[in-house]
Write a protein that holds these residues in place. Structure first.
Motif, PDB file in Angstrom:
ATOM      1  N   LEU A 246       0.852  -1.198   0.000  1.00 57.07           N
ATOM      2  CA  LEU A 246       0.000   0.000   0.000  1.00 57.07           C
ATOM      3  C   LEU A 246       0.880   1.237   0.000  1.00 57.07           C
ATOM      4  O   LEU A 246       1.796   1.348   0.811  1.00 57.07           O
ATOM      5  N   ARG A 247       0.588   2.152  -0.898  1.00 55.60           N
ATOM      6  CA  ARG A 247       1.379   3.377  -1.010  1.00 55.60           C
ATOM      7  C   ARG A 247       0.608   4.614  -0.555  1.00 55.60           C
ATOM      8  O   ARG A 247       1.220   5.651  -0.320  1.00 55.60           O
ATOM      9  N   GLU A 248      -0.699   4.513  -0.481  1.00 54.90           N
ATOM     10  CA  GLU A 248      -1.496   5.669  -0.080  1.00 54.90           C
ATOM     11  C   GLU A 248      -2.656   5.207   0.795  1.00 54.90           C
ATOM     12  O   GLU A 248      -3.459   4.376   0.372  1.00 54.90           O
ATOM     13  N   PHE A 249      -2.728   5.759   1.992  1.00 53.93           N
ATOM     14  CA  PHE A 249      -3.813   5.428   2.903  1.00 53.93           C
ATOM     15  C   PHE A 249      -5.088   6.125   2.450  1.00 53.93           C
ATOM     16  O   PHE A 249      -5.053   7.260   1.985  1.00 53.93           O
ATOM     17  N   THR A 250      -6.212   5.431   2.583  1.00 49.25           N
ATOM     18  CA  THR A 250      -7.505   6.014   2.227  1.00 49.25           C
ATOM     19  C   THR A 250      -8.414   6.159   3.447  1.00 49.25           C
ATOM     20  O   THR A 250      -9.578   6.495   3.315  1.00 49.25           O
ATOM     21  N   LEU A 251      -7.860   5.892   4.607  1.00 52.37           N
ATOM     22  CA  LEU A 251      -8.621   5.945   5.857  1.00 52.37           C
ATOM     23  C   LEU A 251      -9.116   7.346   6.160  1.00 52.37           C
ATOM     24  O   LEU A 251      -8.393   8.319   5.961  1.00 52.37           O
ATOM     25  N   PRO A 252     -10.319   7.468   6.692  1.00 50.68           N
ATOM     26  CA  PRO A 252     -10.731   8.775   7.212  1.00 50.68           C
ATOM     27  C   PRO A 252      -9.929   9.072   8.473  1.00 50.68           C
ATOM     28  O   PRO A 252      -9.587   8.163   9.236  1.00 50.68           O
ATOM     29  N   LEU A 253      -9.590  10.339   8.659  1.00 54.78           N
ATOM     30  CA  LEU A 253      -8.814  10.750   9.832  1.00 54.78           C
ATOM     31  C   LEU A 253      -9.655  11.641  10.728  1.00 54.78           C
ATOM     32  O   LEU A 253     -10.472  12.417  10.264  1.00 54.78           O
TER      33      LEU A 253
END
Length: 175
Positions: free
Chosen positions: A70-77
């Motif tokens: 995984l290169r980019e997190f898509t999680l809400p922060l």
């Protein structure tokens, strides 16, 4: 009512703890421990809930990141543990420094528009409640790696930057 659920992921740097509210990931710690959990609960002033479903995406994305997939997190922060100034600087970092790239403390001071001198950027990085996802490890000194307060210190920073391909692996480096 706000509450927080915790989930842990085994990684080469230890069991990484994710704290997740209904809004998103609010904290990450390099060490899943009772102390780390208490720190988050105290800072938020909220109860803990047992909700593995809430932490599933965070656990999956962290595991994929540490596996090199995984290169980019898509999680809400959930940015609530940050002051306005921290949010400005760390938000600029999050938005502008992608996987495998770095910026310097001085460049981040300038690009964030925060008015914070480069020397103070290190303090903001050291107090980042969401390391790894908000990639404070990608901020380096003009003459080297600089410091790091997560995990095993600068060795953890070196490992993360090697994972991302910014630094070349050493002969004993393992994913």
């Amino acid at each position: 009512m706000v509450d927080v659920a915790f989930g842990s992921v085994p990684t080469p740097l230890g069991d990484v703890l994710a704290a997740v509210t209904g809004e998103g990931v609010v904290a990450i710690d390099f060490n899943d421990s009772a102390r780390a959990r208490r720190k988050v609960l105290t800072r938020l002033g909220v109860p803990e809930v047992d909700d593995p479903g809430r932490t599933a995406q965070a656990r999956a994305e962290l595991a994929a990141y540490f596996a090199g997939e995984l290169r980019e997190f898509t999680l809400p922060l959930d940015w609530r543990l940050m002051s306005t100034l921290q949010r400005q600087v760390l938000g600029a970092l999050y938005e502008t420094v992608p996987y495998g790239k770095v910026t310097t403390y001085g460049d981040l001071a300038q690009s964030s528009g925060s008015g914070v001198p480069a020397r103070a950027i290190g303090s903001i990085m050291g107090n980042n409640p969401i390391p790894i996802i908000v990639p404070c490890h990608r901020v380096v000194a003009g003459n080297g790696l600089g410091g790091f307060s997560g995990g095993e210190g600068v060795e953890s920073k070196r490992w993360l930057l090697t994972l991302e391909g910014y630094l070349p692996p050493t002969l004993d480096w393992e994913l």
